[in-house]
Design a protein around this motif. Structure first.
Motif, PDB file in Angstrom:
ATOM      1  N   UNK A  34       0.825  -1.212   0.000  1.00  0.00           N
ATOM      2  CA  UNK A  34       0.000   0.000   0.000  1.00  0.00           C
ATOM      3  C   UNK A  34       0.860   1.265   0.000  1.00  0.00           C
ATOM      4  N   UNK A  35       2.000   1.225   0.706  1.00  0.00           N
ATOM      5  CA  UNK A  35       2.853   2.400   0.811  1.00  0.00           C
ATOM      6  C   UNK A  35       3.205   3.033  -0.525  1.00  0.00           C
ATOM      7  N   UNK A  36       3.740   2.263  -1.491  1.00  0.00           N
ATOM      8  CA  UNK A  36       4.071   2.859  -2.787  1.00  0.00           C
ATOM      9  C   UNK A  36       2.871   3.423  -3.540  1.00  0.00           C
ATOM     10  N   UNK A  37       1.662   2.876  -3.310  1.00  0.00           N
ATOM     11  CA  UNK A  37       0.489   3.323  -4.051  1.00  0.00           C
ATOM     12  C   UNK A  37       0.209   4.798  -3.796  1.00  0.00           C
ATOM     13  N   UNK A  74       2.247   0.069  -9.943  1.00  0.00           N
ATOM     14  CA  UNK A  74       2.681  -1.266 -10.368  1.00  0.00           C
ATOM     15  C   UNK A  74       2.651  -2.271  -9.228  1.00  0.00           C
ATOM     16  N   UNK A  75       2.634  -1.780  -7.989  1.00  0.00           N
ATOM     17  CA  UNK A  75       2.574  -2.671  -6.834  1.00  0.00           C
ATOM     18  C   UNK A  75       1.158  -3.211  -6.598  1.00  0.00           C
ATOM     19  N   UNK A  76       0.200  -2.742  -7.391  1.00  0.00           N
ATOM     20  CA  UNK A  76      -1.174  -3.244  -7.244  1.00  0.00           C
ATOM     21  C   UNK A  76      -1.248  -4.746  -7.460  1.00  0.00           C
ATOM     22  N   UNK A  77      -0.423  -5.267  -8.368  1.00  0.00           N
ATOM     23  CA  UNK A  77      -0.461  -6.703  -8.634  1.00  0.00           C
ATOM     24  C   UNK A  77      -0.191  -7.520  -7.386  1.00  0.00           C
ATOM     25  N   UNK A  78       0.825  -7.104  -6.620  1.00  0.00           N
ATOM     26  CA  UNK A  78       1.123  -7.800  -5.370  1.00  0.00           C
ATOM     27  C   UNK A  78      -0.056  -7.709  -4.411  1.00  0.00           C
ATOM     28  N   UNK A  79      -0.652  -6.515  -4.324  1.00  0.00           N
ATOM     29  CA  UNK A  79      -1.792  -6.331  -3.428  1.00  0.00           C
ATOM     30  C   UNK A  79      -2.983  -7.170  -3.840  1.00  0.00           C
ATOM     31  N   UNK A  80      -3.246  -7.230  -5.139  1.00  0.00           N
ATOM     32  CA  UNK A  80      -4.355  -8.047  -5.634  1.00  0.00           C
ATOM     33  C   UNK A  80      -4.119  -9.515  -5.291  1.00  0.00           C
ATOM     34  N   UNK A  81      -2.880  -9.965  -5.443  1.00  0.00           N
ATOM     35  CA  UNK A  81      -2.559 -11.343  -5.102  1.00  0.00           C
ATOM     36  C   UNK A  81      -2.796 -11.647  -3.632  1.00  0.00           C
ATOM     37  N   UNK A  82      -2.424 -10.719  -2.760  1.00  0.00           N
ATOM     38  CA  UNK A  82      -2.622 -10.918  -1.329  1.00  0.00           C
ATOM     39  C   UNK A  82      -4.107 -10.978  -0.990  1.00  0.00           C
TER      40      UNK A  82
END
Length: 445
Positions: free
Chosen positions: A147-150, A278-286
């Motif tokens: 979430x931080x980078x978002x 671009x970090x959304x992908x990791x968040x979606x996976x979690x």
């Protein structure tokens, strides 16, 4: 405590954990601003992440014993008040020395929610009901770094870098208020308070709780807390290897804060705020991984039925098997799709299985440590927190050099290879874990 109140406590504790871990990753997007403001190199600015995460790793060694003497709530409230106070010098730092010094202090204060919070979950739920709340809590400290980078990307693209930490101050203040609505969960402290109340009401000094008869001083508790996690890892091969596995995955997560700019800015022309997205992908996976929890609950219920309602701790490792497969696949997929000619959405999609796999692994390891080492659950979680925070602090420091030397394909494939080496762990321990525990002085039988 009613189920509703238990879940309110879980939500508040998890959101506080989310905030504390989010504060670690926002620094990856303030590095350029810090370097320009303080006149330092990027390598020095990266220490803003590493020192904060180092504080997260060291803190549990000290706050764990305090929570077992004074209770969970007082530790949460005091640590978060200090977290709030020490974030002000970070946001308004006049020089790099002040900034870095208070980054490690804020990390130390925020660390209570990476060790004590796991104890709160086990306080409120029995073994057969701990999976859902533990999965919810496990998700929060890993959504935090994502979430931080978002939001940090948008702030640093459009305004001064200091606003990143000013927004953090507002969030921490809200969490401090919410923590005062959470009840104490640690039973020995609850009994101690009840005994004190009965002595006061009746005038009878015969009422006492086990904590009232403690012979061990708090200082000794802290000393034991500092060496027991290391003792556990020295004598327990399962604990050491499982902790190393989670440490590697968290190190890779924190390495992505340096790697994603290489992949998406240099290869695909992203700017600061779109790199944050671009970090959304990791968040979606979690998030997807957390939504599969009912499926894993059914599997655990079948395992529980096989053992007449008392399944061994190794049954918790089943979910980790899925994570062990997903993480290497995700990283190999990512490594061979980082070329500029490949559309950006392909490496973005590759990060989704890594988010899922990481959540599965941490869910498995956390619940395994809590159930297998229940007599010293706080120390078991502290050992995991220390080792994984050490990796997370170190990985960003060499990420730039590694990606410069090996390129995006070679560097990411190297990480994929390391996760492949660790993949057999849940399968092996599922088979022989019970036998290994028979010779352990720390585990439950």
């Amino acid at each position: 405590m009613s189920t509703f109140r238990k879940w309110v406590a879980i939500v508040v504790i998890s959101s506080a954990s989310l905030c504390a871990t989010c504060a670690s990753s926002v620094a990856s997007f303030t590095e350029a601003g810090e370097a320009a403001t303080f006149g330092v190199s990027k390598e020095v600015a990266i220490l803003g992440i590493s020192l904060y995460v180092a504080g997260l790793g060291v803190g549990p060694l000290f706050v764990g014993p305090l929570s077992e003497v004074y209770g969970r709530n007082i530790v949460y409230r005091v640590s978060y008040l200090l977290f709030l106070i020490f974030t002000f010098p970070v946001a308004f730092a006049p020089d790099i020395g002040t900034f870095l010094a208070f980054r490690i202090l804020t990390g130390f204060c925020g660390s209570a929610f990476l060790s004590v919070a796991g104890g709160s979950v086990s306080d409120m739920f029995a073994n057969e009901h701990v999976a859902n709340p533990m999965a919810f809590y496990t998700m929060s400290p890993f959504i935090g770094p994502v979430l931080g980078p978002l939001y940090a990307g948008f702030i640093n693209q459009n305004t001064d870098w200091r606003w990143t930490y000013r927004v953090q101050i507002i969030w921490i203040f809200v969490e401090v208020i919410m923590l005062f609505f959470v009840r104490e969960t640690y039973v020995p402290v609850i009994l101690k308070r009840k005994a004190a109340r009965m002595r006061k009401e009746t005038g009878n000094d015969k009422y006492y709780a086990p904590l009232d008869r403690r012979n061990q001083s708090l200082l000794r508790e802290i000393v034991v807390s500092c060496y027991r996690p290391f003792e556990l890892m020295i004598y327990e091969r399962m604990a050491l290897l499982l902790n190393t596995w989670t440490a590697l995955l968290l190190g890779i997560l924190y390495l992505t804060f340096q790697a994603f700019p290489y992949i998406f800015e240099q290869n695909h022309g992203f700017n600061v705020q779109t790199t944050g997205l671009a970090f959304l992908g990791l968040g979606v996976g979690i998030v997807i991984g957390s939504l599969t929890q009912p499926f894993w609950n059914r599997i655990f219920a079948r395992e529980s039925a096989k053992y007449n309602g008392n399944p061994p701790p190794e049954s918790r490792l089943i979910i980790g098997m899925a994570g062990a497969i997903l993480c290497p696949i995700s990283l190999f997929w990512l490594s061979f799709t980082t070329y500029p000619a490949v559309p950006w959405i392909v490496p973005e999609l590759a990060s989704i299985p890594f988010g899922m796999g990481m959540l599965f692994v941490f869910n498995a390891v956390f619940t395994y440590l809590v159930t297998a080492y229940r007599p010293i659950a706080a120390s078991a979680l502290a050992s995991n927190s220390f080792l994984r925070s050490s990796f997370a602090a170190a990985f960003p420091l060499f990420a730039g050099a590694m990606y410069d030397k090996l390129g995006t394909v070679g560097a990411t494939a190297l990480l994929a290879g390391l996760t492949t080496l660790m993949a057999p762990l849940p399968f092996v321990f599922f088979k022989i874990g019970a036998r290994l525990r028979q010779n352990s002085k720390f585990t439950t039988r």
